[in-house]
Scaffold this active site. Structure first.
Site, PDB file in Angstrom:
ATOM      1  N   CYS A 118       0.845  -1.207   0.000  1.00 38.04           N
ATOM      2  CA  CYS A 118       0.000   0.000   0.000  1.00 38.04           C
ATOM      3  C   CYS A 118       0.879   1.255   0.000  1.00 38.04           C
ATOM      4  O   CYS A 118       1.503   1.587   1.009  1.00 38.04           O
ATOM      5  CB  CYS A 118      -0.917  -0.023   1.221  1.00 38.04           C
ATOM      6  SG  CYS A 118      -1.813   1.519   1.501  1.00 38.04           S
TER       7      CYS A 118
ATOM      8  N   CYS B 183       0.015   3.977   2.536  1.00 38.34           N
ATOM      9  CA  CYS B 183       0.421   3.581   3.891  1.00 38.34           C
ATOM     10  C   CYS B 183       1.858   4.013   4.178  1.00 38.34           C
ATOM     11  O   CYS B 183       2.195   4.380   5.309  1.00 38.34           O
ATOM     12  CB  CYS B 183       0.304   2.071   4.070  1.00 38.34           C
ATOM     13  SG  CYS B 183      -1.367   1.410   3.898  1.00 38.34           S
TER      14      CYS B 183
END
Length: 326
Positions: A79, A82
């Site tokens: 991700c 993230c």
């Protein structure tokens, strides 16, 4: 996505408050005893950020939430957002000096926890206070708004549960927090072309950026960075030179005019009104047929590419599109 307001109605549970109060008293007694004996009066800053898995969730999150609010960062290695949010949360955790702790949960290795929290996309940030879970926000957000959300969490934890956090030993050496900007990425074969595309975007040369991204995709059709960049460059090129006021007036006056609705959706997205853009095109697909319907559907799929499949707003819009198509 902007952080959602925390819903604090009905979160006060008398049993939880009692348990939190007892835990706080024990913590205060332990700190007083440590001070009397000459030992450390708080935890080391490095212990404010912890990795948590399913096996340790009850101990590290639920039980500790009776002493201090626990902010949960749901993340995954793949991700990209993230990788920007997690270092920011770690830095803020140290800055707040024990008013809350940060629990990092890798959703790939702890999918049961992801399901239990009902997470549809990451990054997703929750808090647990006195055993009760509160959704904070999903996706990236400006630091100022994240601070505002954390300030509200700290205030609610103190006023409604009596949780003032845990003491931090200022004499303990702080663990370094990894900053996202310091991560060195390996140099790839298309880095020069991608950099040229970015420079073209910065210069407002959207046609040049489109061509640079297409050059990458000729040899590497699956290059995710080039696909995303191409979608963004094409969008910026489409809205360049448009009169926003006229476009929105045309869309309002001609609800059945598919090109007018598409132009307005492009402006919505560029202006940050993502849900409005998606909703406008879903509604256009619903009330059209044939080529007009396909034109609106294709543009909506292109806007999904601009936002990225990981964005939590994309999945609901895809479901809405499927409902009107089938």
């Amino acid at each position: 996505m902007q952080p959602r307001n925390m819903s604090m109605s009905g979160v006060v549970d008398l049993a939880a408050v009692k348990a939190a109060g007892e835990a706080r008293q024990k913590a205060e007694q332990a700190r007083a005893q440590a001070a009397t004996e000459g030992g450390p009066t708080g935890v080391a800053p490095s212990s404010l950020v912890i990795d948590v898995d399913e096996a340790g969730f009850e101990r590290d999150v639920l039980q500790r939430s009776s002493e201090v609010p626990v902010v949960i960062d749901f993340w995954a290695e793949w991700c990209e957002p993230c990788k920007q949010l997690s270092p920011l949360l770690e830095r803020l955790t140290l800055e707040y000096k024990g008013r809350f702790i940060l629990a990092k949960i890798d959703v790939e290795a702890n999918q049961m926890l992801m399901q239990q929290f009902g997470i549809q996309g990451i990054p997703a940030v929750f808090a647990v206070v006195a055993g009760q879970a509160l959704p904070l926000f999903q996706g990236l957000a400006p630091e100022a708004q994240i601070r505002e959300t954390l300030d509200q969490l700290v205030q609610v934890a103190e006023e409604r549960f009596g949780l003032t956090g845990i003491a931090v030993d200022s004499d303990a050496e702080e663990a370094p927090v990894e900053e996202a900007a310091e991560i060195e990425e390996p140099v790839g074969p298309y880095d020069a072309l991608l950099e040229a595309a970015v420079q073209a975007l910065d210069a407002g040369d959207f046609g040049g950026a489109v061509q640079a991204y297409k050059n990458v995709l000729v040899d590497d059709p699956a290059n995710s960075e080039a696909k995303l960049g191409l979608a963004q460059a094409e969008l910026l090129g489409r809205v360049q030179g448009l009169d926003p006021q006229q476009v929105r007036q045309d869309a309002a006056d001609k609800p059945a005019d598919v090109p007018a609705q598409i132009a307005a959706a492009d402006l919505d997205l560029v202006g940050g009104h993502v849900e409005d853009a998606f909703g406008r095109l879903v509604e256009t697909v619903r009330r059209t047929v044939g080529d007009d319907r396909n034109l609106a559907r294709v543009r909506l799929l292109e806007l999904f590419e601009v936002i990225g499949a990981d964005d939590p707003r994309v999945a609901p819009a895809r479901m809405a599109l499927a409902r009107v198509l089938f």
